[in-house]
Design an enzyme around this catalytic site. Sequence first.
Site, PDB file in Angstrom:
ATOM      1  N   ILE A   1       0.881  -1.151   0.000  1.00 20.49           N
ATOM      2  CA  ILE A   1       0.000   0.000   0.000  1.00 20.49           C
ATOM      3  C   ILE A   1       0.925   1.208   0.000  1.00 20.49           C
ATOM      4  CG2 ILE A   1      -0.234  -0.084   2.540  1.00 20.49           C
ATOM      5  CD1 ILE A   1      -2.999   1.206   2.191  1.00 20.49           C
ATOM      6  N   SER A   2       0.704   2.110  -0.939  1.00 19.25           N
ATOM      7  CA  SER A   2       1.637   3.212  -1.144  1.00 19.25           C
ATOM      8  C   SER A   2       1.717   4.128   0.080  1.00 19.25           C
ATOM      9  CB  SER A   2       1.218   4.043  -2.364  1.00 19.25           C
ATOM     10  OG  SER A   2       1.365   3.299  -3.533  1.00 19.25           O
ATOM     11  N   GLN A   3       2.859   4.762   0.221  1.00 21.66           N
ATOM     12  CA  GLN A   3       3.067   5.768   1.247  1.00 21.66           C
ATOM     13  C   GLN A   3       2.048   6.897   1.048  1.00 21.66           C
ATOM     14  OE1 GLN A   3       6.989   7.327   0.961  1.00 21.66           O
ATOM     15  NE2 GLN A   3       6.805   8.683   2.719  1.00 21.66           N
TER      16      GLN A   3
END
Length: 218
Positions: free
Chosen positions: A67-69
């Site tokens: 899950i992206s930053q």
Amino acid sequence: MAYKFVDNYREKGARKKLVEILKERGISDAKVLRAIGKVPRHFFFDETFWNQAYKDIAFPIGDGQTISQPYTVAYQTELLHIQKGDKVLEIGTGSGYQTCILLELGANVFTIERQENLYNRTIKVLPGMGYQANFFLGDGSKGIEAHAPYAKIIVTAGAPFVPEILLKQLKIGGILVIPVGDEKSQKMITVIRVSENEYDRIELDTFRFVPLVGDQAW
């Protein structure tokens, strides 16, 4: 993956703090910040790791994906200049967190994921959270030509080049945001379709994404 949707004062307070961190890092679009402050990011984590959900970090979600930053999500979203009703193509559904941010901004989202496990998870989780998108399973590097043209296209994985096939799926005046580079680091690229055959390209900051895999990628 948490299917028990609980969003209490602790999580809401953590989101407020996250929004302040993003402001300090230079995110200034009030609509994007409001969306980040509203979407419960902990819903995309196993309950065991809820304490990690509002840190400004990427986090593994299985199948070699993350899950992206939050900063990266906000950065890419800000570059898209989403207007309510925009038809947006998202390449790489992943956890679905970025999808929710786009939906919060009023976009009509077409999102494609090549990992079947992630796709099956997301088509359950997002509707359970009250978010409705158009989900597709397949090779995102080729876009979804059947529903083109798009006002905006966002690619959430690192590509070796800007696929021509995606450029052709932009409407005139449309914006493509894509990280381009090698498998270790990429430059964020914004491409604006000026006319039928003309494109303006702007190279921005360096990021590190998981690789974009497919016919028009790695």
